[in-house]
Design an enzyme around this catalytic site. Structure first.
Site, PDB file in Angstrom:
ATOM      1  CB  CYS A  65      -0.906   0.000   1.234  1.00  0.00           C
ATOM      2  SG  CYS A  65      -2.048   1.402   1.277  1.00  0.00           S
ATOM      3  CB  CYS A  69      -2.776   4.226   7.712  1.00  0.00           C
ATOM      4  SG  CYS A  69      -3.756   4.852   6.317  1.00  0.00           S
ATOM      5  CB  CYS A  72      -2.093   0.169   8.144  1.00  0.00           C
ATOM      6  SG  CYS A  72      -2.563  -1.096   6.952  1.00  0.00           S
ATOM      7  CB  CYS A 109     -15.876  -7.734   4.758  1.00  0.00           C
ATOM      8  SG  CYS A 109     -17.278  -7.553   5.884  1.00  0.00           S
ATOM      9  CB  CYS A 142     -19.395  -5.358   3.032  1.00  0.00           C
ATOM     10  SG  CYS A 142     -18.564  -3.833   3.521  1.00  0.00           S
ATOM     11  CB  CYS A 202     -19.967  -0.704   7.141  1.00  0.00           C
ATOM     12  SG  CYS A 202     -18.822  -1.360   8.352  1.00  0.00           S
ATOM     13  NE  ARG A 272     -19.607  -5.856  11.016  1.00  0.00           N
ATOM     14  CZ  ARG A 272     -19.724  -5.229   9.850  1.00  0.00           C
ATOM     15  NH1 ARG A 272     -18.653  -4.785   9.228  1.00  0.00           N
ATOM     16  NH2 ARG A 272     -20.908  -5.038   9.316  1.00  0.00           N
TER      17      ARG A 272
END
Length: 422
Positions: A65, A69, A72, A109, A142, A202, A272
């Protein structure tokens, strides 16, 4: 306790607590913890009974990526020893999804690392959604692909996606200290794009990144204003090789108070329990079921969860039941609005807001970690599968202290030759 009686009354009426009341929940003592859980549990049962919705993650593209962040394991510059692979083929993703559905999952997901999808990526994910739905009648899908561009949410909806996940993660005031390659406003915009396309929204948070009680309350109130249908609560998994590797500041008691606060602020929303529950709640996980009505089954994006059967046993032993595919998750007043495509919300009568959606940017729901695609490369071979790494041996931990060193990197399931944990 007058505070808890007030919060229960408000929750049963779908009335928003004050900011001071939400802060007071986080400030309660460990001696009052069971009273807090009992109070929030009354609100949870009012709107969701004893049902627990199971969700299953499929990591379509892991690592690699370009975003920074701090939480992460897939971020730019991360040296965490996670699996790295480019896009799974639709049939590979569908096989992984089917394993989760067989284990009891109602929603699958689909997550991909990166900033956001290209149009080619949206085509690829659309084919994957179609393959999953062909094999699993009635399953919810999702997508969590990062920051969306104009028209992409509509295309995902047309392909059969039911929801979109894009988390706010932390408060607007502290967001710049966590990520610099995109903004808090970018995340809000993606959630709103998903809602406008008629996807169920979500969007949630990550706790345990060194934030204050005020930051936690701010992000939960911001989520309430956005009005997603589901709010995943992640607890930071401090991966070695990331900037937040030393942020071990959550206790099981603190995690439960956070979940209770979210339930009081979002009484009729699917709350969740997501990444980090095994690491931070540990043996108190069953108590969390009195606060949340949805969990992930098995493993997460880049870290291991407890055995899928252990999740099912925990739900049954705690006196709850797995929500069936034919059951509508949301309370009727929210489900009716969602079905009309006119937006939904626990505070709709006070002005409401949108329809629904899921997480985004580069940080999703799972490892307290990343999501969103960055590339267009065809799938390369996954790294060689290794035996699952167990948690490090622990020294005795003093009462009230956080426990460190419990992260086990995922080495099975999607992107490997080993069976998934479902």
């Amino acid at each position: 306790m007058d505070l808890l009686n007030t919060l229960v009354d408000k929750g049963l009426r779908r009335e928003l607590p004050t900011r001071d009341e939400a802060l007071a929940v986080l400030a309660t003592s460990d001696d009052d913890l069971l009273d807090v859980v009992t109070a929030a549990g009354k609100v949870r049962r009012q709107w969701f009974g004893r049902r627990v919705k199971l969700n299953y993650l499929v990591n379509l593209k892991s690592g690699l990526c370009p975003e920074d962040c701090s939480y992460c394991s897939q971020r730019l510059g991360s040296t965490a020893g996670i699996l790295k692979y480019t896009w799974l083929k639709p049939d590979e993703a569908a096989a992984a999804a089917t394993a989760g559905v067989a284990g009891g999952a109602k929603r699958v997901c689909l997550v991909a690392s990166g900033r956001g999808p290209t149009d080619r990526d949206v085509d690829r994910v659309s084919r994957t959604i179609e393959a999953i739905k062909e094999q699993n009648e009635g399953v919810e899908v999702c997508a969590c692909l990062g920051l969306l561009s104009a028209g992409q949410a509509d295309r995902l909806r047309e392909a059969g996606a039911d929801a979109y996940n894009h988390n706010l993660n932390t408060s607007e005031a502290t967001y710049g200290g966590i990520t610099t390659t995109h903004t808090y406003a970018d995340r809000v915009d993606t959630v709103q794009q998903a809602q406008a396309a008629g996807l169920s929204a979500c969007s949630g948070l990550i706790a345990g990144m060194g934030e204050s009680d005020g930051d936690l309350v701010d992000v939960v109130f911001a989520l309430r204003e956005l009005d997603p249908d589901s709010v995943p609560v992640n607890f930071l998994i401090p991966f070695e090789g990331t900037p937040l590797a030393e942020e071990w500041n959550l206790t099981p008691q603190r995690a439960l108070r956070i979940l209770a606060m979210v339930r009081f602020v979002c009484p009729d929303v699917e709350v969740r329990l997501a990444g980090g529950r095994e690491v931070h709640l540990r043996s108190l996980q069953p108590l969390a079921l009195h606060l949340v009505n949805s969990i992930f089954l098995g493993d997460y994006l880049t870290s291991e969860g407890q055995a899928g059967q252990a999740d099912l046993d925990m739900i049954a032993d705690a006196g709850f039941e797995v929500e069936g595919a034919g059951t509508v998750t949301l309370p009727q007043h929210r489900a009716d609005v969602a079905a009309a495509g006119a937006g939904c919300g626990s505070h709709a009568e006070a002005g409401g807001c949108g329809s629904h959606a899921e997480s985004g940017g580069c940080g999703s729901h799972a490892d307290g970690g990343g999501c969103g695609p960055c590339g267009g490369a065809e799938r390369s071979a996954a790294e060689p599968a290794a035996e699952p790494a167990g948690p490090a041996e622990q020294e005795p931990v003093p009462a009230g202290a956080a426990r460190t060193g419990l992260v086990a990197v995922r080495r099975r399931g999607a992107g490997t030759d080993l069976p998934p944990n479902a």
